[in-house]
Design an enzyme around this catalytic site. Structure first.
Site, short mmCIF file in Angstrom:
data_model
loop_
_atom_site.label_atom_id
_atom_site.label_comp_id
_atom_site.label_asym_id
_atom_site.label_seq_id
_atom_site.Cartn_x
_atom_site.Cartn_y
_atom_site.Cartn_z
N TYR A 106 0.78 -1.17 0.11
CA TYR A 106 -0.05 0.01 0.15
C TYR A 106 0.88 1.07 0.05
O TYR A 106 0.65 2.30 -0.70
CB TYR A 106 -0.93 -0.03 1.23
N PHE A 154 -7.05 21.82 -24.34
CA PHE A 154 -7.25 20.54 -24.43
C PHE A 154 -8.53 20.07 -23.74
O PHE A 154 -8.72 20.73 -22.44
CB PHE A 154 -6.18 19.63 -24.07
N ASP A 160 2.22 20.48 -20.11
CA ASP A 160 1.49 19.04 -20.36
C ASP A 160 2.30 18.12 -21.20
O ASP A 160 2.62 18.43 -22.40
CB ASP A 160 0.08 19.47 -21.13
N LYS A 181 -0.05 7.75 -23.37
CA LYS A 181 0.39 8.33 -24.70
C LYS A 181 2.10 7.92 -24.79
O LYS A 181 2.42 6.62 -24.91
CB LYS A 181 0.18 9.63 -24.75
N ARG A 192 -13.13 15.91 -34.07
CA ARG A 192 -12.29 16.91 -33.39
C ARG A 192 -13.00 18.16 -33.73
O ARG A 192 -12.32 18.80 -34.92
CB ARG A 192 -10.68 16.75 -33.16
C1 LIG Z 1 -5.04 12.49 -22.91
C2 LIG Z 1 -4.68 13.91 -22.57
C3 LIG Z 1 -4.79 14.30 -21.38
C4 LIG Z 1 -5.62 13.55 -20.30
O1 LIG Z 1 -4.93 12.37 -20.29
P1 LIG Z 1 -6.04 11.07 -19.62
O2 LIG Z 1 -4.63 10.18 -19.26
O3 LIG Z 1 -6.54 10.66 -20.90
O4 LIG Z 1 -6.62 11.68 -18.38
C5 LIG Z 1 -4.21 15.65 -21.11
N1 LIG Z 1 -3.67 16.26 -22.01
C6 LIG Z 1 -3.50 15.54 -23.19
C7 LIG Z 1 -2.70 16.56 -24.39
C8 LIG Z 1 -3.82 14.40 -23.67
O5 LIG Z 1 -3.59 14.08 -24.91
#
Ligand SMILES: *Cc1c(COP(=O)(O)O)cnc(C)c1O
Length: 461
Positions: free
Chosen positions: A76, A128, A219, A262, A386
């Site tokens: 944990y 985003f 980000d 990603k 989109r």
């Molecule tokens: C996917 C994404 C997010 C959010 O992430 P999650 O893992 O889907 O919650 C934020 N910013 C960008 C640019 C993304 O592609």
């Protein structure tokens, strides 16, 4: 110089395990699509042949990562895998503190709550969906300061993700630095078509932010893919490794949010990382409320292990060449056939320009939504809208936000599909393009309150 002398984007890996695919008949696809309200998000994965809905969590993990799952320390508190991940984040992203979260939006939620006060303004290089929503839920307003070229699908500017520093300065002058908790910088910019930001521009953002005492939050979801574009196209960076560039990008910012689903070649995971001790303290307190203890943040130990391994794999130049190379292979095939797509081709996706593709449909008949549906009918390929549906409604007026870009995104899972799959995709898009004039619009028959594109339903006109 490419030390290995590989002449193409051929993958530096081979297939060890396969997952069967099936394609259902045209009649079955028609039924499936009607059942899904013409929204590709509501299709069952089983009814999809090539799934290009998203590159999020759809990656194929390596044998090393699968082995890493077996090394999960499911304690944990204080899992060994957390410390491994923390070390890798420090090494390659360079931030001092790590707060794991279940995925990217978990990190966005935490940082928005900690930094944003009602009435604040957050400038950024294009919104985003989840990022902006969390900023708004915390009482902030997002203001777009991306360069104009990002909104022009034909501009071949190599760094369409750049911030327009004049626009940014104007926003700061107008609202005052006290109302701006941070500048929200994405690399690459998802909604602009996976377009990168240059290192030079990021430095400009940092300088301006410093001058006013404003933070910069990156980000970093696809920052490694962004690093590849910097290496390839921004003068003075040719000789650097992806790792060098990533570290340099992060060093120009104060914190990052990350969706590991990603770049990091895993199926789940994310994190928030930062240098500031006080910010860390608050985020660490909040993560316990919303995600889990600060050494697992809603993840299993094994998930953190797979992320830690994925960081190294994704920074491999041969891997990244095959990743970007595959997307460009499809992009070039479509361009040769005269299909209107966003140029230049971005890092993780190809974006069909639905405005130009379906010129006869007005935006309130949801051309991109319709085109995504049509591509599924044609060949079982799943893509996503989109455009006007994703853009949602204006908070004040309740009207549709009408974005300049009305796009269909074909997103590439990492290490999943072959070149022959890519050919099927190109052929299918060409076929739909050939009969485009017969395609009619849609009307929306159900609209959810938040992030409506996920669950909205449509009927053909
Ligand atoms: C996917 C994404 C997010 C959010 O992430 P999650 O893992 O889907 O919650 C934020 N910013 C960008 C640019 C993304 O592609």
């Amino acid at each position: 110089m490419d030390k290995t002398n590989r002449r193409s984007w051929a993958e530096p890996f081979k297939i060890k395990m396969v997952e069967p695919l099936r394609i259902i008949s045209r009649e079955e696809r028609e039924r499936a699509l009607a059942g899904a309200g013409y929204n590709t998000f509501l299709l069952r994965s089983e009814d999809v042949y090539l799934d290009l809905l998203t590159d999020s969590g759809t990656n194929a993990m390596s044998d090393r990562q699968w082995a890493g799952l077996m090394m999960g320390d499911e304690a944990y508190a204080g899992s060994r895998n957390f410390y491994h991940l923390e070390a890798k984040v420090r090494q390659h992203y360079g931030y001092k503190h790590l707060v794991p979260t279940h995925q990217g939006r978990g990190a966005e939620h935490l940082i928005s709550r900690v930094l944003i006060k009602p009435g604040d303004v957050i400038p950024g290089n294009m919104y985003f969906t989840t990022t902006r929503l969390h900023q708004e839920l915390a009482g902030g307003t997002f203001v777009d300061v991306i360069i104009d070229e990002a909104h022009d699908t034909e501009s071949t500017h190599p760094f369409k993700g750049d911030v327009d520093l004049k626009k940014l300065a104007a926003v700061i002058e107008k609202h005052g630095a006290a109302k701006i908790p941070y500048i929200s910088v994405a690399a690459t910019v998802n909604m602009a078509g996976g377009q990168p930001i240059s290192l030079g521009n990021l430095r400009g953002v940092r300088d301006l932010a410093r001058k006013y005492g404003i933070k910069v939050v990156l980000d970093a979801t696809r920052a490694m893919e962004n690093a590849f574009f910097i290496k390839r196209s921004e003068k003075g960076n040719e000789g650097k490794t992806l790792a060098d560039i990533l570290l340099e990008m992060c060093s120009l910012t104060d914190a990052c949010t990350m969706s590991a689903k990603k770049d990091l070649l895993v199926n789940i995971g994310g994190f928030l990382a930062m240098n500031d001790d006080a910010l860390f303290e608050e985020a660490r307190n909040l993560v316990v409320v919303y995600e889990g203890l600060h050494t697992y943040g809603g993840l299993a130990g094994r998930d953190m292990e797979a992320m830690a391994i994925g960081i190294e794999e994704a920074l491999d130049l041969d891997y990244m060449k095959s990743r970007i190379g595959q997307v460009e292979y499809v992009g070039n095939g479509l361009i040769e056939a005269g299909i209107p797509i966003v140029r230049p081709v971005g890092g993780h996706a190809i974006f069909l320009d639905a405005r130009k593709f379906l010129q006869h449909l007005p935006q309130d008949q949801f051309p991109a939504q319709r085109l995504a549906a049509e591509l599924y009918l044609e060949s079982g390929i799943r893509s996503m809208e989109r455009g006007i549906v994703s853009a949602g409604r204006d908070k004040a007026t309740g009207k549709h936000n009408c974005p300049k870009l009305e796009l269909v995104r074909l997103t590439f899972p990492r290490r999943v599909y072959t070149q022959a799959h890519c050919d099927v995709l190109v052929e299918s898009v060409i076929e739909v393009f050939r009969r485009r004039e017969k395609i009619r619009g849609l009307k929306m028959v159900y609209e959810p309150k938040y992030l409506r594109f996920f669950q909205a339903r449509f009927e053909p006109l």
